[in-house]
Motif scaffolding. Structure first.
Motif, PDB file in Angstrom:
ATOM      1  N   THR B 441      38.062  49.134  44.032  1.00 31.57           N
ATOM      2  CA  THR B 441      38.301  49.153  42.588  1.00 31.57           C
ATOM      3  C   THR B 441      37.972  47.787  41.978  1.00 31.57           C
ATOM      4  O   THR B 441      37.298  47.689  40.942  1.00 31.57           O
ATOM      5  CB  THR B 441      39.771  49.534  42.307  1.00 31.57           C
ATOM      6  OG1 THR B 441      40.007  50.834  42.837  1.00 31.57           O
ATOM      7  CG2 THR B 441      40.076  49.522  40.818  1.00 31.57           C
ATOM      8  N   ALA B 442      38.446  46.739  42.632  1.00 26.82           N
ATOM      9  CA  ALA B 442      38.195  45.378  42.126  1.00 26.82           C
ATOM     10  C   ALA B 442      36.696  45.085  42.101  1.00 26.82           C
ATOM     11  O   ALA B 442      36.163  44.526  41.132  1.00 26.82           O
ATOM     12  CB  ALA B 442      38.926  44.356  42.994  1.00 26.82           C
ATOM     13  N   LYS B 445      34.824  46.959  39.375  1.00 27.37           N
ATOM     14  CA  LYS B 445      35.146  46.389  38.072  1.00 27.37           C
ATOM     15  C   LYS B 445      34.357  45.093  37.845  1.00 27.37           C
ATOM     16  O   LYS B 445      33.806  44.855  36.768  1.00 27.37           O
ATOM     17  CB  LYS B 445      36.658  46.126  38.000  1.00 27.37           C
ATOM     18  CG  LYS B 445      37.152  45.732  36.620  1.00 27.37           C
ATOM     19  CD  LYS B 445      38.682  45.657  36.594  1.00 27.37           C
ATOM     20  CE  LYS B 445      39.154  45.294  35.187  1.00 27.37           C
ATOM     21  NZ  LYS B 445      40.605  45.156  35.086  1.00 27.37           N
ATOM     22  N   ASP B 681      43.533  39.585  42.114  1.00 27.79           N
ATOM     23  CA  ASP B 681      44.660  40.500  42.279  1.00 27.79           C
ATOM     24  C   ASP B 681      45.731  39.752  43.052  1.00 27.79           C
ATOM     25  O   ASP B 681      45.612  39.549  44.261  1.00 27.79           O
ATOM     26  CB  ASP B 681      44.227  41.769  43.024  1.00 27.79           C
ATOM     27  CG  ASP B 681      45.302  42.846  42.958  1.00 27.79           C
ATOM     28  OD1 ASP B 681      46.500  42.489  43.081  1.00 27.79           O
ATOM     29  OD2 ASP B 681      44.958  44.030  42.775  1.00 27.79           O
ATOM     30  N   THR B 743      43.116  42.885  38.641  1.00 28.09           N
ATOM     31  CA  THR B 743      43.711  44.178  38.952  1.00 28.09           C
ATOM     32  C   THR B 743      45.106  43.832  39.480  1.00 28.09           C
ATOM     33  O   THR B 743      45.393  42.664  39.755  1.00 28.09           O
ATOM     34  CB  THR B 743      42.905  44.965  40.009  1.00 28.09           C
ATOM     35  OG1 THR B 743      42.752  44.148  41.180  1.00 28.09           O
ATOM     36  CG2 THR B 743      41.534  45.348  39.484  1.00 28.09           C
ATOM     37  N   GLU B 744      45.959  44.804  39.584  1.00 25.96           N
ATOM     38  CA  GLU B 744      47.343  44.501  39.956  1.00 25.96           C
ATOM     39  C   GLU B 744      47.802  45.470  41.040  1.00 25.96           C
ATOM     40  O   GLU B 744      48.115  46.620  40.772  1.00 25.96           O
ATOM     41  CB  GLU B 744      48.233  44.592  38.710  1.00 25.96           C
ATOM     42  CG  GLU B 744      49.602  43.970  38.880  1.00 25.96           C
ATOM     43  CD  GLU B 744      50.296  43.664  37.543  1.00 25.96           C
ATOM     44  OE1 GLU B 744      49.652  43.793  36.474  1.00 25.96           O
ATOM     45  OE2 GLU B 744      51.479  43.315  37.570  1.00 25.96           O
ATOM     46  N   THR B 745      47.785  44.995  42.292  1.00 25.54           N
ATOM     47  CA  THR B 745      48.243  45.790  43.432  1.00 25.54           C
ATOM     48  C   THR B 745      49.479  45.111  43.999  1.00 25.54           C
ATOM     49  O   THR B 745      49.363  44.134  44.751  1.00 25.54           O
ATOM     50  CB  THR B 745      47.146  45.872  44.525  1.00 25.54           C
ATOM     51  OG1 THR B 745      45.886  46.187  43.909  1.00 25.54           O
ATOM     52  CG2 THR B 745      47.484  46.909  45.566  1.00 25.54           C
TER      53      THR B 745
END
Lengths: 163, 805
Positions: B441-442, B445, B681, B743-745
Motif C-alpha cells: 500500500t505504501a 501510494k 509509517d 500511512t498508518e499501520t
C-alpha cells in the motif's frame, strides 16, 4: 596579560569591563555578562550558533575579539523580545516548528532579524541564501525558512496597516 | 445536574492529546535564548578542564612533562594516566565489552587521543597550559585500513596480547575483535550456488560523524561536605551514566546525581561515556571545586564517537523472474582503536541483521568481523537504531544491483519481493519477528504520488537527448523502501552494561487537576515535553497544557535507559500510556465512590467517568483529582500518583517509501534535488507537526551523509575532516524542500500503536539519495560507486564511464 578597558552597549545597556586583547566577544557575552543565549558550536565561524548583531551587522561572535567590539552596539537574542512581548520571529519560529533542540535557534533568529532589516520582503531563495551562515542539524531548514517568510509577511502586513 | 457542555469534540480538542499538532512547550524558552545547556552552567569557583591530545595516530608515549604547565599562574592541576592509575581510572570499560584508555597509558592509538587533562582557572589559561605540556612520542607504524590491519604484524592493542577471546567470542588475529554471525550459512551458500541469478557487490558505508551542533561536555561538582557528586552533562542516557560513574568511582549510587540539562542535539554522539566526563569527575574530587569540560568542534570530530565504517560484501540470489531466494553478507567493521560501539550488549553488530529489509527472503546469512585500526573509537548509532542504517543501505543497494543484473525495473523488483500484509507477524530469516506492516500500500501510494511511470519516461527521453548531445544533465530516480527495527528493547535480550532496556514513567496528579510526569528518557530536541504530555492527556483526560514533563535528573526521574535508537516513543511512550491507565484505574474507584455506583457501572468518556445510561451523572478527572486529596475514601489510599516500568514484548518496525528525483550535471558533478517524496509509517501518530519536523531533519542528515559528509584519514592516520570547513553539513542553500506523506499501520503490541520515527528519515534517506545518483548513470553502465557522492566523486563516475568525451 595586560587587560584592555572596553565599553560597549549590549541590548541597550551600557557595559564596561576589562578584557585580555585575545578575549572573544562570545566569551564576554556568555561568561561575563551571563547572556548565554548565543552558543558556541564550532569556534571557526562556520556554524553561526554565536551570531549576534554588532553595529547593525550580523557577526559571529566566536571570531570577534571583545576589543573589536569596543564602543559597539550589540544586540543578542535576549534583546529581541521579552517574555511578555515576544518578537514576531520568536513567535513565528514556534508557530511553524522552526526549531528542535534549540541550540542554533538564538543565532538563527538573530540572523533572521538582521536579514529582514536588509531585505524586508525576501523570496524563499533569498532567505535560504541569507541564512546560509547558520547551520541547523535538526530541522532540515524547511520550517526555519517558513518561519522567516511568515514573520516577514506579518511585519509587512502590520506596517501596511499602520500606514 | 451536571452541564453537558462543552461537547465531546470540544473536550477532545481541549486535551491536545494524540494526533494533535500541538505547538511545542520547549520553544518558549529556546526562542528567547533561555535554554540551559551544559556550557551555560556556571558554578562558584568553577575550574575549566582541557585536553592535551596526541598529534600521532600510533606512538609510544615516552614521557609527559607537566612542569612548565604547572608553573603557569592559574593552572591548578595536570592529570596523566599515572595520576589516574591509583584510582584504577586510567582505563574505563566501553559499552561494547572492551576497555578504553581514559588518558594515554604508555601509547596512543589514534590522532586526537586524550593524553593529559589540564585544569585551570579559566578556559584561556587551560588552553595556554595545554601548549606547555611537553609530551615525547616515538612513532609506530599506523594501520588505517581494516583489511590490512587483519594481515599486519603490527599489534595495536598490546594490552590484549595473548587474549584469544574477547567479550564476543574468539579473536583470530591480534587486531581482530570478534566474528559475529547470524542465519544459516550453509543453506544460504547452497541457494547461491544453484540460483538462476546472483548479484555480488562490495558496498562501503563510509565513516561519518553525528556532529550535533552542541559538542559534548560535562560539569562535575564533588561536594566534600555532604559527600555528594553532581554531574551535569550531555548524556543521552543519564541513569546509566550514574550507574557507570558509581561502579567506576566507588561512590555509592545514591550519592551521585546525574543531570542532563537541555541537550543541543545528540544523534547518538552523546550515548557513550567519554574520557572528558571521567577526568572532570576526578579533577573535581582532587581539587574540591566544580570542573567544567566542553570539547571544541575539532575534538568532537576527531575523538568523540564516529559512526558507520562498514565494508559490506553482499551476494543476493534470485530466480530469473526476480524472486529473491537468498541473501549473504560479510561485513568488515572498522571499530577504531577501542571497541566502543554503543549497542545492546549481546549485539556487537547491533541490529544489522535487519538487513533482509522489507523483503520476503527465505534464507540468509550475515557475518561481521570487528577490527581494530588507528582511528578514533565509536561506532555509535548516528540517528539510527544500532547499525540499522548500514543494513538498510546494504539491502537497498543490493536490490538495485540485482535489478541491473536482471534487467528489471527496480520498483517492480521491490514490489514482487515485499513481505505481504497478510504475512505479519513475519519471521525473518535472520531471526526477527516483524510486528506489522503494509508495504504494498505504501509503495503504490508513493509511486503514484510522484508519477513514477511518467518520471521513467522523462528519464528515458533525457538519456536519448544526452546521447544526441542536447543536454549535459542526467536524471536519477532514487527509490527506497526501508524497514527499521527500533525501540530496544525486550529485557530478555536487550541490555546495556547489564541494565535491561525497559523504560519508565512516573506521574503525580495535583489536587487541582494538573500533573507532573517524569520519564527515564531525555529529549535532545525531539520535543518530549510536548509529545509525552499528549500521550498522557489522552490516557488520563487532563489537558496536555496542564501536564509538566521532566526528564534527565536522576534524583527525581525514574530509572530508564535513555533516548537513542528511536526508543523513546516505543518504550517510554508505552510506559506513559501504561502509567496513565494505572491512574485511570484508581480514578475509576474514586469516581464510583463519589457517584455511589459500582465501578463496573461507569464508562470512560474523554476526560470523565460517566454512569452507564445516565450521561448527566459523571465526574471529570479534575473532580476526581481533588477528591483524591480531600475525601476519606474507604479502602483507598489518599493521593493520585503512579509509576510504570515498561518492558516491551518486541521491537517496533517502522517503515517507509522514499523517492528522490535528482538532476546531475555530468561535467561538474553537481547535483540538484528536484523532488523528494517521503512516506513514513510510524504507526499511531502522536504529533504530526513533530513527525514532519523529524522527517525533514533526518532527511537533511541523510543528504549530508550521502552527498559529501565523511570522516577521512590519510595513510598516517591524520584526520582530514576535523573542522566544519572539511566536514560537510548542508546549509539552507543546499537543502531542498521535502514532501512528507504517511500511512498508518499501528504496532499491535504497543499500548497506543506508536512505532517511533526520528531515525526513519536517515535510515531511508541515505539509500534514496545514493540510489538517485546511481540511477542517473544506470543507462551508461554504472553498477555501484561508494559514497559520499560529492561533486568530485560524481564527476569521476561520469569520467570513468567515458561521458566526458
Amino acid at each position: 596579560m595586560t587587560k584592555m578597558h572596553i565599553k560597549l552597549t549590549v541590548n541597550g545597556k551600557a557595559e564596561e569591563l576589562l578584557a585580555e586583547p585575545r578575549e572573544l566577544l562570545i566569551h564576554v557575552l556568555r561568561e561575563r555578562l551571563n547572556l548565554t543565549g548565543a552558543h558556541i558550536g564550532c569556534e571557526t565561524s562556520h556554524c553561526g550558533a554565536c551570531t549576534v548583531e554588532m553595529n547593525g551587522k550580523s557577526v559571529k561572535s566566536c571570531t570577534v575579539f571583545a576589543a573589536q567590539a569596543n564602543g559597539a552596539e550589540i544586540t543578542t537574542i535576549e534583546g529581541l523580545g521579552s517574555p511578555d512581548a515576544l518578537h514576531v520571529l520568536q513567535r513565528s519560529f514556534r508557530e511553524h516548528h522552526g526549531l528542535q533542540c534549540g541550540f542554533c535557534t538564538p543565532g538563527m533568529i538573530t540572523r533572521a532579524h538582521r536579514l529582514l532589516q536588509e531585505n524586508p520582503a525576501p523570496t524563499e531563495d533569498e532567505v535560504r541564501f541569507g541564512m546560509a551562515g547558520n547551520l541547523c542539524r535538526c530541522t532540515g531548514y524547511q520550517n526555519i525558512v517558513k518561519s522567516i517568510l511568515a514573520a516577514a509577511s506579518e511585519i509587512n502586513a502590520a506596517q501596511e496597516a499602520a500606514e | 445536574m451536571n452541564d453537558l457542555s462543552p461537547s465531546r469534540e470540544e473536550r477532545i480538542a481541549n486535551l491536545k492529546g494524540l494526533g494533535c499538532s500541538r505547538k511545542r512547550v520547549e520553544d518558549v524558552r529556546f526562542t528567547q535564548g533561555k535554554g540551559n545547556y551544559v556550557d551555560d552552567i556556571k558554578l562558584p569557583g568553577m575550574l575549566q578542564g582541557d585536553f592535551v591530545r596526541s598529534p600521532y595516530a600510533h606512538a609510544r608515549v615516552i614521557s609527559v612533562n607537566k612542569e612548565a604547565a604547572l608553573a603557569l599562574p592559574g593552572v591548578i592541576a595536570v592529570l596523566t594516566a599515572e595520576d589516574l592509575a591509583p584510582l584504577n581510572l586510567h582505563w574505563m570499560p566501553t559499552l561494547a565489552g572492551d576497555k578504553q584508555m581514559v588518558l594515554a597509558d604508555g601509547k596512543v592509538l589514534f590522532q586526537g587521543q586524550e593524553v593529559a587533562f589540564v585544569v585551570a582557572e579559566d578556559r584561556y589559561i587551560a588552553a595556554d597550559a595545554v601548549e606547555l605540556v611537553e609530551v615525547e612520542y616515538e612513532e609506530l607504524p599506523v594501520l588505517t585500513d581494516p583489511f590490512a590491519a587483519l594481515e599486519s604484524d603490527v599489534v595495536l592493542r598490546e594490552d590484549l596480547e595473548g587474549q584469544s577471546a574477547g567479550a564476543h567470542g574468539p579473536r583470530r588475529h591480534h587486531n581482530h575483535i570478534f566474528l559475529w554471525e547470524e542465519g544459516d550459512k550453509a543453506a544460504t551458500e547452497q541457494v547461491l550456488d544453484s540460483a538462476d541469478v546472483v548479484a555480488e557487490e562490495m558496498i562501503y558505508y563510509h565513516r561519518t560523524h553525528p556532529c550535533p551542533l552542541e559538542t559534548c561536555g560535562a560539569v562535575a561538582s564533588m561536594d566534600k561536605v555532604n559527600g555528594k557528586l553532581t554531574l551535569w552533562g550531555t548524556f543521552q542516557a543519564p541513569h546509566v551514566v550514574r550507574t557507570v560513574a558509581s561502579l567506576l568511582s566507588g561512590i555509592e549510587e545514591h550519592n551521585i546525581r546525574v543531570v542532563s540539562p537541555d541537550i543541543g542535539g545528540g544523534f547518538g554522539n552523546k550515548v557513550g561515556v567519554y574520557p572528558g566526563y571521567v577526568c572532570s569527575i576526578v579533577a573535581s574530587i582532587v581539587t574540591g571545586r566544580p570542573v567544567k569540560w566542553v570539547e571544541d568542534r575539532m575534538e568532537n570530530l576527531m575523538a568523540t564517537a564516529f559512526a558507520r565504517d562498514y565494508w559490506m560484501k553482499g551476494r543476493i540470489a534470485a530466480t530469473k523472474e526476480g524472486k529473491i531466494t537468498g541473501l549473504w553478507c560479510h561485513v568488515t567493521a572498522d571499530h577504531g582503536a577501542f571497541d566502543a560501539c554503543a549497542d545492546p550488549t549481546k549485539f556487537p553488530a547491533g541490529f544489522f541483521h535487519i538487513c533482509t529489509g522489507s523483503y520476503d527472503i527465505p534464507v540468509a546469512y550475515v557475518g561481521v568481523d570487528g577490527v581494530y585500526t588507528n582511528k578514533a573509537p565509536g561506532g555509535v548509532a548516528y540517528r539510527c537504531s544500532f547499525r540499522v542504517t548500514e543494513a538498510a543501505y546494504f539491502i537497498e543497494r543490493m536490490v538495485e544491483v540485482l535489478a541491473i543484473e536482471l534487467g528489471m525495473d527496480a520498483a517492480e523488483l521491490r514490489r514482487i519481493n515485499f513481505i505481504r500484509a497478510d504475512q505479519f507477524p513475519y519471521h525473518s530469516a535472520l531471526g526477527w519477528e516483524y510486528d506489522s506492516g503494509d508495504y504494498h500500500t505504501a509503495w503504490d501510494k508513493a509511486l503514484a504520488a510522484v508519477d513514477y511511470a511518467g518520471l521513467r519516461r522523462e528519464q528515458a527521453g533525457r538519456v536519448e537527448a544526452f546521447k544526441r548531445g542536447e543536454t549535459r544533465k542526467l536524471l536519477g530516480i532514487g527509490l527506497t523502501h526501508f524497514t527499521e527495527i527500533v525501540g530496544a528493547g525486550p529485557v530478555k535480550n536487550c541490555d546495556i552494561l547489564g541494565m535491561g532496556m525497559f523504560d519508565s514513567c512516573e506521574i503525580r496528579i495535583h489536587p487541582t487537576g494538573s500533573a507532573i510526569a517524569r520519564l527515564g528518557t531525555i529529549s535532545q530536541g525531539q520535543g518530549h515535553a510536548t509529545t509525552f504530555a499528549q500521550i498522557l492527556a489522552s490516557e488520563i483526560g487532563l489537558p496536555a497544557d496542564s501536564i509538566t514533563i521532566e526528564e534527565g535528573d536522576t534524583d527525581t526521574a525514574p530509572y530508564g535507559l535513555g533516548t537513542y535508537g528511536s526508543r523513546s516513543t516505543p518504550v517510554a511512550g508505552a510506559a506513559a500510556a501504561m502509567v496513565g491507565r494505572k491512574i485511570r484505574a484508581k480514578a475509576q474507584m474514586i469516581a464510583a465512590w463519589l457517584l455511589e455506583v459500582h465501578e463496573g457501572d461507569l464508562d470512560w468518556d474523554v476526560d470523565r467517568f460517566v454512569v452507564k445510561g445516565a450521561p448527566e451523572r459523571f465526574k471529570t478527572m479534575k473532580d476526581i483529582a481533588y477528591a483524591a486529596y480531600n475525601q476519606a475514601i474507604p479502602g483507598l489510599e489518599p493521593g493520585l500518583e503512579a509509576v510504570s516500568y515498561y518492558d516491551p514484548p518486541n521491537m517496533t518496525y517502522p517503515f517507509g517509501a522514499y523517492i528522490c528525483v535528482m538532476e546531475i550535471d555530468v561535467d561538474t558533478g553537481e547535483h540538484e534535488i528536484r523532488q523528494f517524496y517521503a512516506l513514513d509509517d510510524c504507526g499511531t501518530r502522536i504529533n504530526p507537526m513533530v513527525i514532519e519536523g523529524q522527517v525533514h531533519g533526518g532527511l537533511t542528515e541523510a543528504l549530508a551523509i550521502a552527498m559529501g559528509q565523511e570522516i577521512a584519514y590519510d595513510d598516517i592516520g591524520n584526520c582530514k575532516t576535523a573542522t566544519l570547513m572539511d566536514f560537510f553539513i548542508p546549509t539552507a542553500w543546499e537543502t531542498p524542500n521535502y514532501t512528507t506523506d504517511f500511512t498508518e499501520t499501528p504496532s499491535p503490541h504497543h499500548p497506543i500503536g506508536a512505532k517511533g520515527v526520528g531515525e526513519s528519515p536517515n535510515v531511508g534517506g541515505v539509500p534514496a539519495f545514493s540510489n538517485a545518483v546511481h540511477d542517473a548513470f544506470r543507462a551508461f553502465g554504472l553498477r555501484h560507486a561508494h559514497m559520499p557522492h560529492d561533486h568530485w566523486r560524481i564527476w569521476k563516475i561520469a569520467n570513468q564511464l567515458g561521458l566526458h568525451g
